[in-house]
Scaffold this motif. Structure first.
Motif, PDB file in Angstrom:
ATOM      1  N   CYS A 119       0.851  -1.194   0.000  1.00  0.00           N
ATOM      2  CA  CYS A 119       0.000   0.000   0.000  1.00  0.00           C
ATOM      3  C   CYS A 119       0.885   1.241   0.000  1.00  0.00           C
ATOM      4  O   CYS A 119       1.940   1.251   0.630  1.00  0.00           O
ATOM      5  CB  CYS A 119      -0.883   0.050   1.244  1.00  0.00           C
ATOM      6  SG  CYS A 119      -2.089  -1.252   1.385  1.00  0.00           S
ATOM      7  N   ALA A 162      -5.930   3.054   1.710  1.00  0.00           N
ATOM      8  CA  ALA A 162      -6.997   2.068   1.899  1.00  0.00           C
ATOM      9  C   ALA A 162      -7.098   1.076   0.746  1.00  0.00           C
ATOM     10  O   ALA A 162      -7.838   0.100   0.836  1.00  0.00           O
ATOM     11  CB  ALA A 162      -8.333   2.775   2.101  1.00  0.00           C
ATOM     12  N   PHE A 163      -6.366   1.309  -0.347  1.00  0.00           N
ATOM     13  CA  PHE A 163      -6.360   0.379  -1.475  1.00  0.00           C
ATOM     14  C   PHE A 163      -4.923  -0.026  -1.746  1.00  0.00           C
ATOM     15  O   PHE A 163      -4.013   0.802  -1.677  1.00  0.00           O
ATOM     16  CB  PHE A 163      -6.951   1.020  -2.745  1.00  0.00           C
ATOM     17  CG  PHE A 163      -8.439   1.205  -2.680  1.00  0.00           C
ATOM     18  CD1 PHE A 163      -9.286   0.269  -3.255  1.00  0.00           C
ATOM     19  CD2 PHE A 163      -8.987   2.296  -2.047  1.00  0.00           C
ATOM     20  CE1 PHE A 163     -10.660   0.431  -3.183  1.00  0.00           C
ATOM     21  CE2 PHE A 163     -10.360   2.476  -1.978  1.00  0.00           C
ATOM     22  CZ  PHE A 163     -11.202   1.541  -2.548  1.00  0.00           C
ATOM     23  N   ARG A 211      -5.989  -6.712  -6.560  1.00  0.00           N
ATOM     24  CA  ARG A 211      -6.190  -5.466  -5.817  1.00  0.00           C
ATOM     25  C   ARG A 211      -7.079  -5.747  -4.618  1.00  0.00           C
ATOM     26  O   ARG A 211      -7.888  -6.670  -4.633  1.00  0.00           O
ATOM     27  CB  ARG A 211      -6.870  -4.411  -6.697  1.00  0.00           C
ATOM     28  CG  ARG A 211      -6.051  -3.993  -7.893  1.00  0.00           C
ATOM     29  CD  ARG A 211      -6.793  -3.001  -8.800  1.00  0.00           C
ATOM     30  NE  ARG A 211      -8.124  -3.461  -9.140  1.00  0.00           N
ATOM     31  CZ  ARG A 211      -9.233  -2.735  -8.979  1.00  0.00           C
ATOM     32  NH1 ARG A 211      -9.194  -1.510  -8.494  1.00  0.00           N
ATOM     33  NH2 ARG A 211     -10.414  -3.223  -9.318  1.00  0.00           N
ATOM     34  N   HIS A 245      -9.138  -3.764  -0.946  1.00  0.00           N
ATOM     35  CA  HIS A 245      -9.531  -2.601  -0.157  1.00  0.00           C
ATOM     36  C   HIS A 245      -9.344  -2.979   1.307  1.00  0.00           C
ATOM     37  O   HIS A 245      -9.790  -4.045   1.739  1.00  0.00           O
ATOM     38  CB  HIS A 245     -10.992  -2.231  -0.437  1.00  0.00           C
ATOM     39  CG  HIS A 245     -11.466  -1.094   0.399  1.00  0.00           C
ATOM     40  ND1 HIS A 245     -12.382  -1.244   1.413  1.00  0.00           N
ATOM     41  CD2 HIS A 245     -11.128   0.222   0.397  1.00  0.00           C
ATOM     42  CE1 HIS A 245     -12.603  -0.073   1.982  1.00  0.00           C
ATOM     43  NE2 HIS A 245     -11.856   0.835   1.397  1.00  0.00           N
ATOM     44  N   ARG A 273     -10.271  -2.648   5.029  1.00  0.00           N
ATOM     45  CA  ARG A 273     -11.373  -2.191   5.874  1.00  0.00           C
ATOM     46  C   ARG A 273     -10.859  -1.534   7.148  1.00  0.00           C
ATOM     47  O   ARG A 273     -11.358  -0.506   7.573  1.00  0.00           O
ATOM     48  CB  ARG A 273     -12.279  -3.359   6.259  1.00  0.00           C
ATOM     49  CG  ARG A 273     -13.277  -3.681   5.195  1.00  0.00           C
ATOM     50  CD  ARG A 273     -14.424  -4.451   5.809  1.00  0.00           C
ATOM     51  NE  ARG A 273     -14.429  -5.801   5.263  1.00  0.00           N
ATOM     52  CZ  ARG A 273     -15.088  -6.800   5.786  1.00  0.00           C
ATOM     53  NH1 ARG A 273     -15.764  -6.647   6.897  1.00  0.00           N
ATOM     54  NH2 ARG A 273     -15.070  -7.978   5.222  1.00  0.00           N
ATOM     55  N   LEU A 282     -10.878  -7.125  -4.437  1.00  0.00           N
ATOM     56  CA  LEU A 282     -11.675  -6.480  -5.474  1.00  0.00           C
ATOM     57  C   LEU A 282     -11.780  -7.411  -6.674  1.00  0.00           C
ATOM     58  O   LEU A 282     -10.914  -8.264  -6.892  1.00  0.00           O
ATOM     59  CB  LEU A 282     -11.037  -5.151  -5.879  1.00  0.00           C
ATOM     60  CG  LEU A 282     -10.883  -4.149  -4.726  1.00  0.00           C
ATOM     61  CD1 LEU A 282     -10.153  -2.911  -5.191  1.00  0.00           C
ATOM     62  CD2 LEU A 282     -12.243  -3.781  -4.148  1.00  0.00           C
ATOM     63  N   GLN A 330      -7.296   2.562  -7.741  1.00  0.00           N
ATOM     64  CA  GLN A 330      -8.600   2.527  -7.093  1.00  0.00           C
ATOM     65  C   GLN A 330      -9.754   2.477  -8.091  1.00  0.00           C
ATOM     66  O   GLN A 330     -10.890   2.212  -7.711  1.00  0.00           O
ATOM     67  CB  GLN A 330      -8.754   3.732  -6.163  1.00  0.00           C
ATOM     68  CG  GLN A 330      -7.824   3.662  -4.988  1.00  0.00           C
ATOM     69  CD  GLN A 330      -7.859   4.873  -4.085  1.00  0.00           C
ATOM     70  OE1 GLN A 330      -6.893   5.139  -3.399  1.00  0.00           O
ATOM     71  NE2 GLN A 330      -8.957   5.615  -4.049  1.00  0.00           N
TER      72      GLN A 330
END
Length: 192
Positions: free
Chosen positions: A48, A64-65, A91, A93, A95, A112, A176
């Motif tokens: 990240c 966050a991604f 990819r 995300h 939490r 994702l 994203q």
């Protein structure tokens, strides 16, 4: 790996994109432990972009991604540091995150959806031509890609995002973006 599973994160001052290679030098104990654990489980780890903090020292705040990094090769430097060659895969995300006692950031991640195999739309044809010319000039592992790859919207978008001189914020925004055609639209906007 199911969604909502804990996944080790490696915050960096770079954006790892799907299909892109990345070389790393590992020296901090938390990341050496992470690599050992990933090797035992035959899993990758998450990369990240750092939003706040540094790569070494206190745990940094990750975006966050991010992208799963799969280890392709490893070695060591003359100084005895572990070197890794990883490649971006799926990819995700994040939490929420927590920090282990050793300082390793662990994220609860949702994977994702993968990119569709959509063909390049006519308005993006110039981007496929640009990518072909770039690869002809600089070479590299993608220079000998089959011609049908240049018809795939997602592949063209990721390779341009990897090769063009973009800042990290622009690369992060592209990462994203779920729709490969919208990603290509954004790349057109970023062109000088």
């Amino acid at each position: 790996m199911p969604n909502g599973k804990s996944y080790p994160l490696f915050p960096l001052h770079t954006v790892l994109l799907p299909g892109a290679p990345l070389g790393l030098r590992i020296f901090e104990p938390r990341y050496l432990d992470m690599v050992r654990e990933c090797g035992r489980r035959e899993e990758g780890f998450g990369v990240c972009l750092i939003l706040e903090g540094r790569e070494a020292g206190a745990p940094a705040t990750p975006a966050a991604f991010g992208t799963e990094a799969r280890i392709e090769d490893f070695g060591s430097t003359d100084e005895g540091l572990l070197t890794l060659r990883v490649r971006g895969a799926r990819r995700f995300h994040v939490r929420r995150t927590r920090v282990r006692d050793n300082g390793l950031v662990v994220g609860e991640v949702d994977w994702l959806d993968g990119d569709s195999d959509d063909e390049i739309q006519p308005q993006h044809g110039l981007l496929a031509i640009l990518l072909r010319k770039l690869l002809d000039q600089i070479g590299g592992e993608h220079a000998s890609a089959p011609m049908e790859r240049f018809d795939q919207a997602a592949w063209v978008g990721w390779r341009l995002a990897e090769l063009l001189p973009l800042d990290d914020a622009s690369r992060q925004a592209l990462l994203q973006q779920d729709d490969p055609h919208a990603r290509l639209d954004r790349l057109l906007e970023l062109m000088p």
